[in-house]
Design an enzyme around this catalytic site. Sequence first.
Site, PDB file in Angstrom:
ATOM      1  N   HIS A   1       0.841  -1.197   0.000  1.00 30.08           N
ATOM      2  CA  HIS A   1       0.000   0.000   0.000  1.00 30.08           C
ATOM      3  C   HIS A   1       0.869   1.238   0.000  1.00 30.08           C
ATOM      4  O   HIS A   1       2.002   1.241   0.489  1.00 30.08           O
ATOM      5  CB  HIS A   1      -0.959   0.010   1.195  1.00 30.08           C
ATOM      6  N   CYS A   2       0.339   2.301  -0.563  1.00 29.18           N
ATOM      7  CA  CYS A   2       0.937   3.635  -0.453  1.00 29.18           C
ATOM      8  C   CYS A   2      -0.145   4.520   0.143  1.00 29.18           C
ATOM      9  O   CYS A   2      -0.636   4.237   1.223  1.00 29.18           O
ATOM     10  CB  CYS A   2       1.460   4.121  -1.802  1.00 29.18           C
ATOM     11  N   SER A   3      -0.537   5.558  -0.543  1.00 33.87           N
ATOM     12  CA  SER A   3      -1.645   6.368  -0.047  1.00 33.87           C
ATOM     13  C   SER A   3      -2.951   5.901  -0.676  1.00 33.87           C
ATOM     14  O   SER A   3      -3.881   5.504   0.014  1.00 33.87           O
ATOM     15  CB  SER A   3      -1.405   7.847  -0.354  1.00 33.87           C
TER      16      SER A   3
ATOM     17  N   THR B   1       2.356   1.666  -5.328  1.00 32.51           N
ATOM     18  CA  THR B   1       2.019   0.253  -5.154  1.00 32.51           C
ATOM     19  C   THR B   1       2.209  -0.510  -6.459  1.00 32.51           C
ATOM     20  O   THR B   1       2.831  -1.580  -6.488  1.00 32.51           O
ATOM     21  CB  THR B   1       0.568   0.125  -4.661  1.00 32.51           C
TER      22      THR B   1
ATOM     23  N   GLY C   1      -2.866   3.441  -3.021  1.00 33.52           N
ATOM     24  CA  GLY C   1      -2.698   2.028  -3.332  1.00 33.52           C
ATOM     25  C   GLY C   1      -2.677   1.745  -4.815  1.00 33.52           C
ATOM     26  O   GLY C   1      -3.060   0.645  -5.238  1.00 33.52           O
TER      27      GLY C   1
END
Length: 950
Positions: free
Chosen positions: A300-302, A308, A304
């Site tokens: 995940h990132c912010s 990602t 996704g």
Amino acid sequence: MSAGEKRENGSANGDGSSSNSDNSGSRTKLKRGNWFTKCFHAAYYYLDDPPHHPNVPQVDWEVPVKIGDEIRAAVPVNEFAKHVASLHADGDIGFSREYEAIQNECITDDLPCEHSQHPENKRKNRYLNITAYDHSRVHLHPTPGQKKNLDYINANFIDGYQKSHAFIGTQGPLPDTFDCFWRMIWEQRVAIIVMITNLVERGRRKCDMYWPKDGVETYGVIQVKLVEEEVMSTYTVRTLQIKHLKLKKKKQCNTEKIVYQYHYTNWPDHGTPDHPLPVLNFVKKSSAANPAEAGPIVVHCSAGVGRTGTYIVLDAMLKQIQQKSIVNVFGFLRHIRAQRNFLVQTEEQYIFLHDALVEAIASGETNLRAEQIVELKNSTPYLEQQYKNIIQFQTKDIHIASAMKQVNSIKNRGAIFPIEGSRVHLTPKPGEEGSDYINASWLHGFRRLRDFIVTQHPMTHTIKDFWQMVWDHNAQTIVLLSSLDDINFAQFWPDETPTTSDYYRVKFLSKTNKSDYVSRDFVIQSIQDDYELNVKMLHCPSWPEMSNPNSIYDFIVDVHERCNDYRNGPIVVVDRYGGAQACTFCAISSLAIEMEYCSTANIYQYAKLYHNKRPGVWTSSEDIRLIYEILSYLPGNLHLLKRTALRTEFEDVTTATPDLYSKICSNGNVQLHQQQLILQQQQLLQLQLQHQQQQQQQQLQTTLQQQQSEQTQLNASNNIQHNLCHIPNIAHASETATATATTTTITHTTDLPENTNASPLLPISSLLPTVAPITPTSTPTTTSTTSTDGSANTPPPLLSTNNHTATTPTTPTTTNFTNTNVNFTTTTNNAANLTATAAAAPSPTAVADVPAIVGASCDVDNTTQQQMLALIQQQTQLQQQYNTHHNALQLENANVNLNCLMPTAATTASVDELLAATTTPTSNNINNNNLQLNAATTAVTDAQSLDIVG
């Protein structure tokens, strides 16, 4: 011990579930229970049951595909660099065409995502346009008593290389979805979480902290405990123990498991990383840590999708290169885009993917075990090829613009210059060009991006710059590797006489002789307050040819020894030109800690990134061979990992402030260079207070001059009355008095001298306001001025832009003179209440009525003298009150100023002395400048709030 070796051995299913045969027996027991237990509790006894996934047609993404008029297919490894170069041609036009084709194809795919749009699920989406496709979304298992639609989480299964559902791509968890996230981790038997964002970036909340900062937190039915945290320069690994609170403990069924979170902290706020090597290393380490029997890797990132998707494509392509020696970025991205929307969100990320894979192909496997290092240290062809790859980056004029300025060129010893993006900045001196330059570079270590400052041996005219750098950046350890002579490389530290500048004083304390080096202790003292910085200098001119290999590591251990008041500053490493000796020390120190942590060392990565930040440090492959040689003698009991341990400090979005050098700050945290910022604030504070002091002195001088003028007018009025009684020529006396009153002028004098004890004693006559003979019943009014909360109202001073000019009264006017202070009463002499002035001062046209006036004036002459005496006494008291007020308010305002402008605890020691010779501004200036600062802060925050979703 590596992260994989640290992992606990659980059951084969990874979540503590029993085997299928045991499940069958358990189901038999459930049939004997009641209907509620059978329907609602069974799911939690058998969490290893695979969730239902609809059969979606799979496309062979390795087969060539025709897009428009071009055929896209896999590219052989030996041709991939040429292929990428062709895509870069003509301003990256090839990349633009490929990425646009992928984007257009995804737009035409109308894949449903109805569950994401359900009213009860919309609040679980971090961004409105980032949804989870229905066919690939992760279904949460039902919990007892829950509603039907609560199986939703914004997450999708994504394929890896030749492995279905190898990943789960999801958004950064929201506070409302913490429990759903950890349920997914447990139910999908996840062992590795990959996080590629910081909690706050550019003042915006990117992800919420879904794990405990310390101790244990419970999220729904899952309890999470932070067991360990290892902070490294580009990523952090956290060991988390999770426990299911609703499971009944049975034989062969564990209710606890270990999860590792790999948190990449060096992805920039916008765009992509400067160099792919740290990202490639992170992908390899985190992917290899996942056990074969575990579930998908959660990425995940912010949102996704952007970072990602970049991670997932890199991992798949690295495996494809290893297994088939081909690369097919285009085909694989098309494939996974049908599983989660917007993966690899920008064209820039798409380009970064290709450049990273070119680097990966050229460098090969660079994480080496101890036995590999021993084998390769004598492999000349291998080292020659590595050296060519390491020095591939060539500088352009724009990269070393500051070093090449004429004013800075005399500060460079040789041909090694710092690159703009990594050079060390000094606190600039106003109006002095090049005052922020020193030939020094930031280099990363194992723990931090700014672990080391590598610089050249100071020259005679740069000694103060060197100590300014140490002072600005809170450095407490100096490693000196250059040998001294009396001509070019002389001693630059003080012995008996301190080295002094405008801001600090360097004093020698003690000297200790060791076997191969000398240790000296210094203290740097602030000129402006009592802030002190203890500095240790370790001088080892024989490095690295010391008495034996063990001495090398004893020296490294001594360098990393932390004193009691260690303030987390960088280590300053000095050799003659800031070259190979210094960089070898930095590399060996960092690689020794890396070997202790994960039993591998990435020599190639450190050597190449050091060259990219300070080109020219490596002169031949022998410099690289020396690193291999020293590491081959690495002992196993240094315990550097524990000595250098750091804790991650998370920034609160409500208090986030922009950093001067945020692009190269450590671990995405705003915790470095605070000392430099505080020093700049101190300089700004001094300028502000000097400006305000001048303004207040001008105002005070103007007021006193007005009083003096008014007293002159009063004396003239009294003289008229006296002349009316004793001088026959009344008309002449009246004209003289009128001329005196109307031609009084005020002239500016120089500023009052600074005096922190008392204000200058002024003549009583200069303090008398304009008054006229008054009736015996008139008395001065007394008022008390306080703040609304009952305390002294002393806001922090800010730089004022108000201009104050003194006006020259040409006629006697009614004056309301008030001295206001928060600490004493206010004495007001209101000339409006003293109305006898007009009656007592005859005009030239009233000569005919002089006999009547003469009689009246002679009758009140004694009364006037008494009133004058009372006024003199009154003004004497006012002068005393002003002196007391001046001292008290000055000290009080100094404390308020420092508390406001210097919030860092490390720099607040004895701040009272900082403002010992300053005065306080007026409240009007303070209020105006508070508004200016608030507006400026808001503008900065708003300007940094723009960001892409991913």
